[in-house]
Design an enzyme around this catalytic site. Structure first.
Site, PDB file in Angstrom:
ATOM      1  N   GLY A   1       3.219 -11.593  -1.869  1.00  0.00           N
ATOM      2  CA  GLY A   1       4.317 -12.146  -2.887  1.00  0.00           C
ATOM      3  C   GLY A   1       5.728 -12.125  -2.648  1.00  0.00           C
ATOM      4  O   GLY A   1       6.512 -13.184  -2.755  1.00  0.00           O
TER       5      GLY A   1
ATOM      6  N   ASN B   1       8.301  -6.512 -13.393  1.00  0.00           N
ATOM      7  CA  ASN B   1       7.499  -5.516 -12.962  1.00  0.00           C
ATOM      8  C   ASN B   1       7.666  -4.218 -13.452  1.00  0.00           C
ATOM      9  O   ASN B   1       6.713  -3.186 -13.476  1.00  0.00           O
ATOM     10  CB  ASN B   1       7.377  -5.523 -11.563  1.00  0.00           C
ATOM     11  CG  ASN B   1       8.743  -5.364 -10.906  1.00  0.00           C
ATOM     12  OD1 ASN B   1       9.701  -5.894 -11.167  1.00  0.00           O
ATOM     13  ND2 ASN B   1       8.746  -4.479 -10.088  1.00  0.00           N
TER      14      ASN B   1
ATOM     15  N   GLN C   1       3.455 -10.828 -11.444  1.00  0.00           N
ATOM     16  CA  GLN C   1       2.941  -9.950 -12.654  1.00  0.00           C
ATOM     17  C   GLN C   1       2.011 -10.780 -13.517  1.00  0.00           C
ATOM     18  O   GLN C   1       1.670 -10.446 -14.523  1.00  0.00           O
ATOM     19  CB  GLN C   1       3.975  -8.977 -13.117  1.00  0.00           C
ATOM     20  CG  GLN C   1       4.434  -7.990 -12.230  1.00  0.00           C
ATOM     21  CD  GLN C   1       3.600  -7.086 -11.897  1.00  0.00           C
ATOM     22  OE1 GLN C   1       2.416  -6.866 -12.396  1.00  0.00           O
ATOM     23  NE2 GLN C   1       3.835  -6.288 -10.816  1.00  0.00           N
TER      24      GLN C   1
ATOM     25  N   SER D   1       0.383 -13.228  -5.685  1.00  0.00           N
ATOM     26  CA  SER D   1      -0.172 -12.372  -4.796  1.00  0.00           C
ATOM     27  C   SER D   1      -1.535 -11.724  -5.133  1.00  0.00           C
ATOM     28  O   SER D   1      -1.899 -11.698  -6.317  1.00  0.00           O
ATOM     29  CB  SER D   1       0.917 -10.939  -4.841  1.00  0.00           C
ATOM     30  OG  SER D   1       0.420 -10.025  -4.021  1.00  0.00           O
ATOM     31  N   ALA D   2      -2.179 -11.514  -4.172  1.00  0.00           N
ATOM     32  CA  ALA D   2      -3.724 -11.484  -4.184  1.00  0.00           C
ATOM     33  C   ALA D   2      -3.957 -10.090  -4.694  1.00  0.00           C
ATOM     34  O   ALA D   2      -4.885  -9.558  -5.467  1.00  0.00           O
ATOM     35  CB  ALA D   2      -4.435 -11.645  -2.867  1.00  0.00           C
ATOM     36  N   HIS D   3      -3.088  -8.927  -4.114  1.00  0.00           N
ATOM     37  CA  HIS D   3      -3.349  -7.560  -4.544  1.00  0.00           C
ATOM     38  C   HIS D   3      -2.954  -7.158  -5.928  1.00  0.00           C
ATOM     39  O   HIS D   3      -2.914  -5.910  -6.360  1.00  0.00           O
ATOM     40  CB  HIS D   3      -3.025  -6.688  -3.850  1.00  0.00           C
ATOM     41  CG  HIS D   3      -1.462  -6.234  -3.580  1.00  0.00           C
ATOM     42  ND1 HIS D   3      -0.912  -5.368  -4.134  1.00  0.00           N
ATOM     43  CD2 HIS D   3      -0.267  -7.145  -3.463  1.00  0.00           C
ATOM     44  CE1 HIS D   3       0.626  -5.042  -3.987  1.00  0.00           C
ATOM     45  NE2 HIS D   3       0.712  -6.322  -3.488  1.00  0.00           N
TER      46      HIS D   3
ATOM     47  N   CYS E   1       8.113  -1.364  -4.605  1.00  0.00           N
ATOM     48  CA  CYS E   1       9.062  -1.666  -3.346  1.00  0.00           C
ATOM     49  C   CYS E   1      10.142  -1.060  -3.332  1.00  0.00           C
ATOM     50  O   CYS E   1      11.238  -1.278  -2.612  1.00  0.00           O
ATOM     51  CB  CYS E   1       9.400  -3.246  -3.390  1.00  0.00           C
ATOM     52  SG  CYS E   1       7.528  -4.219  -3.202  1.00  0.00           S
TER      53      CYS E   1
END
Length: 368
Positions: free
Chosen positions: A61, A141, A169, A189-191, A319
């Protein structure tokens, strides 16, 4: 050994067993690689609610945000050098804007109210004839705030201003078709939806076909050409597709599950009568994120203690972990630095149960 309880789904989600099986299977079978890549893209596009050709695959992402913003902004006409974002964006957006500001672009950082929502009147005043690009989050987030992207997008579309939304999100945590939203691009994003780390995506609206070509030139690979098949992380891409297919099947149930658990958690925190302040209590917030301020203990100490007691929680963005300064998001909603450093984020997910929350509340009671 006591089971560890994971309450940090906004940072990352565990890979579903079905997805892991698909990834392992993809490593073993390379005969149908190209077909499976196309199937995976279709599954991703189906969850997003758009055409396959509107999806670009990225590594994550953050890369989606970074590449999209730089590509769009640096292609703007010279008289469109004004760009807009908010004060509470993810570091992968804010850091790019700060770099662009150093490069000579005029940047406006929109302020938010005490619940983390962009003030629309201030937004309208900020947009002018030199504005060429706007980027904001769907859901924050750290505090879960939902931005009024539909209102902002409609206003910008009428003025032909490119609008990017960080939807990392949001995908799987709200039902929508991205092609029906008044936006030009969305990162995901995949995760964050129980898929593998190292996979992300970008939706780019059909009208921006030339921009897609520029994006593809910036990305390490693209599923739009057979020439790149063997340089892609094919098993993970196929796993990404599998995660999206599962999310599409049970999204409504998942959202209901999160909302029920979130209300259960909030009520349990309030029942502690421990002077814990819950931040950003909007009704349309993220269904699984709860951010609250402890009365005395700093959040880092609380997080360490909770970790030793078997709970995975966080103080904010993964992050920004390890940062000494207080969260820029919490400071933006009006908390003082000492208050911001006493805030914890609990994020619920697919595998969370009421029993997990009961155990967490018992541990929290010990700390406060």
């Amino acid at each position: 050994m006591k089971k560890r309880i994971f309450l940090d789904y906004a940072a990352t989600t565990p890979v579903r067993a079905e997805v892991a099986d698909v990834i392992i299977g993809a490593y073993r079978d390379i005969e149908t690689v190209w077909h499976e890549i196309q199937v995976a893209k279709t599954k991703i596009a189906t969850l997003m609610g758009c055409d396959d050709n509107d999806i670009c695959i990225t590594n994550c992402g953050s890369e989606s945000n970074n590449v999209l913003i730089k590509t769009i902004v640096r292609s703007l006409p010279q008289d469109k050098n004004h760009i807009i974002t908010s004060e509470i964006e993810h570091p992968s957006v804010l850091n790019v804007f700060k770099q662009l500001e150093r490069d000579g672009f005029k940047v406006s950082y929109l302020k938010v109210d005490a619940n983390g929502v962009i003030n629309l009147d201030a937004f309208y005043r900020c947009v002018n004839e030199k504005t060429g690009f706007v980027s904001t989050m769907f859901y924050n987030n750290e505090i879960g705030t939902r931005q009024p992207i539909e209102i902002m997008g409609s206003y910008l579309r009428a003025r032909q201003i490119f609008f990017h939304v960080d939807g990392v999100q949001a995908v799987y945590n709200e039902s929508f078709k991205v092609s029906e939203l008044p936006i030009d691009a969305m990162s995901f994003s995949a995760h964050k939806l129980y898929g593998p780390k190292g996979m992300g995506g970008l939706y780019v609206a059909p009208k921006a076909e030339s921009i897609k070509r520029d994006l593809i030139a910036c990305l390490p690979y693209s599923t739009r050409s057979k020439a790149f098949v063997f340089s892609e992380n094919t098993p993970y891409l196929i796993g990404f597709g599998s995660a999206c297919a599962l999310a599409f099947e049970d999204r409504e149930t998942h959202i209901k599950h999160l909302r029920t658990l979130k209300q259960y958690l909030i009520q349990a925190i309030e029942n502690l009568n421990a002077d814990i302040q819950i931040n950003a209590m909007n009704s349309d917030n993220h269904p699984g994120i709860v951010n609250f301020m402890l009365p005395k203990m700093d959040a880092d100490s609380a997080m360490i203690n909770l970790d030793m007691m078997g709970f995975a929680v966080s103080t904010g963005s993964a992050c920004s972990s390890g940062a000494i300064s207080a969260s820029h998001v919490l400071m933006a909603i009006g908390l003082k630095e000492k208050e911001a450093k006493r805030c914890l984020r609990i994020s619920l997910g697919h595998f969370t149960t009421e029993e997990d929350i009961d155990e967490f509340i018992s541990a929290l009671r010990v700390l406060v």
